[in-house]
Scaffold this motif. Structure first.
Motif, mmCIF file in Angstrom:
data_model
loop_
_atom_site.group_PDB
_atom_site.id
_atom_site.type_symbol
_atom_site.label_atom_id
_atom_site.label_comp_id
_atom_site.label_asym_id
_atom_site.label_seq_id
_atom_site.Cartn_x
_atom_site.Cartn_y
_atom_site.Cartn_z
ATOM 1 N N ARG A 183 0.820 -1.216 0.000
ATOM 2 C CA ARG A 183 0.000 0.000 0.000
ATOM 3 C C ARG A 183 0.854 1.266 0.000
ATOM 4 N NH1 ARG A 183 -2.782 -3.236 3.632
ATOM 5 N NH2 ARG A 183 -1.773 -2.208 5.399
ATOM 6 N N GLU A 184 2.103 1.143 0.453
ATOM 7 C CA GLU A 184 2.974 2.319 0.539
ATOM 8 C C GLU A 184 3.721 2.615 -0.753
ATOM 9 O OE1 GLU A 184 5.384 2.540 4.191
ATOM 10 O OE2 GLU A 184 4.477 0.617 4.700
ATOM 11 N N VAL A 185 3.735 1.680 -1.707
ATOM 12 C CA VAL A 185 4.626 1.795 -2.860
ATOM 13 C C VAL A 185 4.374 3.062 -3.656
ATOM 14 C CG1 VAL A 185 5.165 0.809 -5.124
ATOM 15 C CG2 VAL A 185 5.155 -0.662 -3.110
ATOM 16 N N LYS A 186 3.142 3.302 -4.064
ATOM 17 C CA LYS A 186 2.890 4.425 -4.970
ATOM 18 C C LYS A 186 3.011 5.774 -4.267
ATOM 19 C CE LYS A 186 0.551 1.843 -8.525
ATOM 20 N NZ LYS A 186 -0.596 1.690 -9.440
ATOM 21 N N ARG A 187 2.612 5.849 -2.997
ATOM 22 C CA ARG A 187 2.779 7.105 -2.265
ATOM 23 C C ARG A 187 4.267 7.442 -2.112
ATOM 24 N NH1 ARG A 187 0.105 10.519 1.323
ATOM 25 N NH2 ARG A 187 -1.839 9.440 0.915
ATOM 26 N N GLU A 188 5.088 6.454 -1.730
ATOM 27 C CA GLU A 188 6.516 6.697 -1.574
ATOM 28 C C GLU A 188 7.180 6.984 -2.919
ATOM 29 O OE1 GLU A 188 8.697 6.964 0.919
ATOM 30 O OE2 GLU A 188 7.185 6.800 2.495
ATOM 31 N N ALA A 189 6.736 6.281 -3.979
ATOM 32 C CA ALA A 189 7.296 6.528 -5.311
ATOM 33 C C ALA A 189 7.033 7.963 -5.749
ATOM 34 C CB ALA A 189 6.718 5.550 -6.325
ATOM 35 N N ALA A 190 5.821 8.457 -5.495
ATOM 36 C CA ALA A 190 5.496 9.845 -5.855
ATOM 37 C C ALA A 190 6.350 10.825 -5.066
ATOM 38 C CB ALA A 190 4.014 10.101 -5.607
ATOM 39 N N PHE A 191 6.573 10.533 -3.792
ATOM 40 C CA PHE A 191 7.377 11.426 -2.947
ATOM 41 C C PHE A 191 8.839 11.459 -3.396
ATOM 42 C CE2 PHE A 191 10.212 11.580 0.835
ATOM 43 C CZ PHE A 191 10.063 12.933 1.130
ATOM 44 N N LEU A 192 9.413 10.301 -3.662
ATOM 45 C CA LEU A 192 10.844 10.224 -3.975
ATOM 46 C C LEU A 192 11.165 10.663 -5.408
ATOM 47 C CD1 LEU A 192 11.747 6.892 -2.153
ATOM 48 C CD2 LEU A 192 12.442 9.200 -1.482
ATOM 49 N N THR A 193 10.226 10.485 -6.329
ATOM 50 C CA THR A 193 10.482 10.853 -7.728
ATOM 51 C C THR A 193 9.966 12.240 -8.081
ATOM 52 O OG1 THR A 193 8.399 9.912 -8.539
ATOM 53 C CG2 THR A 193 10.306 8.423 -8.427
ATOM 54 N N GLY A 194 8.961 12.719 -7.354
ATOM 55 C CA GLY A 194 8.301 13.958 -7.744
ATOM 56 C C GLY A 194 7.338 13.779 -8.894
ATOM 57 N N ILE A 195 7.122 12.531 -9.336
ATOM 58 C CA ILE A 195 6.204 12.239 -10.443
ATOM 59 C C ILE A 195 4.839 11.858 -9.866
ATOM 60 C CG2 ILE A 195 5.767 10.750 -12.431
ATOM 61 C CD1 ILE A 195 8.770 10.141 -12.462
ATOM 62 N N PRO A 196 3.747 12.440 -10.360
ATOM 63 C CA PRO A 196 2.432 11.946 -9.938
ATOM 64 C C PRO A 196 2.267 10.487 -10.359
ATOM 65 C CG PRO A 196 2.236 14.048 -11.107
ATOM 66 C CD PRO A 196 3.638 13.563 -11.302
ATOM 67 N N VAL A 197 1.786 9.657 -9.449
ATOM 68 C CA VAL A 197 1.675 8.225 -9.704
ATOM 69 C C VAL A 197 0.213 7.828 -9.718
ATOM 70 C CG1 VAL A 197 2.258 5.918 -8.899
ATOM 71 C CG2 VAL A 197 3.945 7.748 -8.728
ATOM 72 N N LEU A 198 -0.204 7.266 -10.839
ATOM 73 C CA LEU A 198 -1.597 6.872 -11.054
ATOM 74 C C LEU A 198 -1.847 5.471 -10.503
ATOM 75 C CD1 LEU A 198 -4.229 7.665 -12.900
ATOM 76 C CD2 LEU A 198 -3.292 5.913 -14.397
ATOM 77 N N ASP A 199 -3.039 5.284 -9.942
ATOM 78 C CA ASP A 199 -3.476 3.961 -9.514
ATOM 79 C C ASP A 199 -4.911 3.772 -9.970
ATOM 80 O OD1 ASP A 199 -3.274 1.481 -8.282
ATOM 81 O OD2 ASP A 199 -4.131 2.205 -6.413
#
Length: 387
Positions: A183-199
C-alpha cells in the motif's frame, strides 16, 4: 536485502571500488562513477557517466547493475529473495519495486530520467548446430538500469539519453527503501520521484464499465486520450495531502486509453487503461483457435492448454456443433495423457505444473458437463500433488 556480487557497470573492464561512499573507474576516456549516502530516510545511490574521450560517446547502452539478488533456485531460500515485480521508466523518472515470497517490499525510485531497464536472465551454455552459444533461461539474476540507450525505446521513456558530448556528464539518483506493505509503494514513489503516480482499481474493463482510482502526488490535472485520439479532462477530488480520487467512463469504444497526470513541478506520470470486448467474444475466439491449433498428447501443460478454452466456452457461451468437435478432440487425447487407473499423468510426473493444469481443466470440464467421473479424476490429481 540480499545483493549479488559483480560489476556495478558491466561495460567497464576495471572494477569500480567504492571507498568512503564514492568510487570511479575509467575506460577508454569514459569515467563511470558512483557514490552512496542516505536521503529522505532511504539509501541513495548516485551514478554518473562522464565523457573525457574528446569525441561523442554514443554506446548501445550504459548499464547499471542494481545487484539485488533475484535468483530463486530452491525452497526455502527463495523466500528471502527479491523478485522484480514492477519496473517502470517514465519521461521524468523511474520507479518500481521488488518483493519477496516472504512479503518484504523494496522500493526503487529515481527523480531523474532513466533511459530503460532490463532483467538479467540467466544464460546457459548450449551447443547449436555444432557451435557453442548461450540460451536464455527463465531465472532472473538481477535487474539492470540503462543510464543511456541508443533506442528505439517506448514513447513513454525519455528519448534524449542516447549520446554524450565531449566534456559532458550524465548522472542520476536512485533511492532504495524497504516498505512495510504494498500500500505504501505508490505514495513513496510519488514522494521520492516527484512524479504523480496513477493507480486504478482495475486497468482493464469491459466496454460500458467505468474506471476509478487514485493519484498520489502534487497534481494539477489529469487527461485521458482515447484510442481515436479524443482528449478528455478528468476531474480530480482531493481526499488528503497529495492524494486525489478520479473516475472515468470511456465513451469511445474498445482499445487503449492513455492517461497523463501533470504535477505542479511540470513532471508527468502516465498510465494505461484498456477497454476490452465482452468475455463471451474472447471465449468464442479461443474455442475457434483451439480447434484450429489442436492440443497434443505431449505431457507439457503448454501443449494441452486449448482444453481450458473448450470447456470454459462450453460453460459460458455454448455452441453445440463446435462443443461436440472439441469433445471429440478431448476424448481422443485425454487417455494418452492421463492414467485413469492410478489417477495421475502418464508421463513427466516430476513436472507438477502438468498435473496442476490438468486438474484445473478437469474442474472446468465438470462445471460444463456435470460428469462426476471428471471431478473424481481432478481430485485424484489433487491428491497426487499434495503427496
Amino acid at each position: 536485502v540480499p545483493f549479488r556480487s559483480g560489476s556495478l557497470f558491466p561495460e567497464a573492464k576495471g572494477p569500480l571500488t567504492i571507498r568512503n561512499g564514492r568510487g570511479e573507474v575509467k575506460e577508454e576516456g569514459i569515467t563511470y562513477g558512483a557514490e552512496y549516502g542516505v536521503e529522505h530516510g532511504a539509501l541513495c545511490l548516485r551514478a554518473w557517466v562522464r565523457n573525457d574521450s574528446g569525441k561523442v560517446f554514443a554506446p548501445d547502452r550504459v548499464r547499471l547493475d542494481l545487484g539485488v539478488d533475484c535468483y530463486m533456485e530452491s525452497f526455502p531460500s527463495w523466500n528471502g529473495k527479491m523478485f522484480p515485480t514492477l519496473m517502470r521508466a517514465e519521461r521524468d523518472g523511474f520507479w518500481g519495486y521488488f518483493m519477496s515470497p516472504g512479503g518484504r517490499v523494496l522500493l526503487v525510485a529515481s527523480p531523474d530520467p532513466v533511459a530503460s531497464w532490463a532483467n538479467d536472465y540467466e544464460q546457459s551454455p548450449r551447443c547449436f548446430s555444432g557451435k557453442q552459444g548461450y540460451m536464455g533461461a527463465h531465472r532472473i539474476r538481477t535487474v539492470f538500469l540503462d543510464l543511456m540507450h541508443r533506442g528505439p525505446l517506448p514513447p513513454r521513456h525519455p528519448q534524449h539519453l542516447s549520446r554524450l558530448e565531449p566534456g559532458k556528464s550524465s548522472s542520476f539518483r536512485l533511492f532504495f527503501k524497504v516498505l512495510d506493505s504494498l500500500r505504501e509503494v505508490k505514495r513513496e514513489a510519488a514522494f521520492l520521484t516527484g512524479i504523480p503516480v496513477l493507480d486504478a482499481e482495475l486497468y482493464t474493463q469491459e466496454e460500458g464499465q467505468a474506471f476509478c482510482g487514485t493519484v498520489e502526488g502534487d497534481v494539477v490535472r489529469m487527461e485521458i486520450r482515447s484510442p481515436r485520439s479524443e482528449l478528455f479532462t478528468v476531474p480530480l477530488k482531493k481526499t488528503g495531502e497529495g492524494r486525489f480520487l478520479w473516475s472515468f467512463l470511456p465513451g469511445s469504444g474498445c482499445g487503449m486509453y492513455t492517461c497523463a497526470v501533470f504535477g505542479s513541478n511540470d513532471k508527468v506520470g502516465e498510465g494505461s487503461l484498456f477497454v476490452r470486448p465482452s468475455l463471451a467474444s474472447y471465449l468464442r475466439q479461443a474455442r475457434k483457435a483451439g480447434l484450429r491449433w489442436l492440443p497434443t498428447e505431449t505431457h507439457h501443460a503448454e501443449c494441452f492448454y486449448p482444453f481450458y478454452s473448450y470447456f470454459l466456452s462450453r460453460l459460458h457461451v455454448p455452441e453445440p456443433e463446435l462443443d461436440s468437435k472439441a469433445e471429440e478432440v478431448f476424448l481422443s487425447l485425454f487417455p494418452k495423457l492421463f492414467d485413469a487407473g492410478k489417477k495421475v499423468m502418464r508421463n513427466g510426473r516430476h513436472r507438477i505444473q502438468d498435473a496442476a493444469t490438468m486438474a484445473g481443466i478437469l474442474a472446468d470440464r465438470y462445471a460444463a458437463t456435470g460428469e462426476i467421473a471428471t471431478l473424481e479424476n481432478a481430485s485424484g490429481l489433487a491428491d497426487f500433488l499434495i503427496s
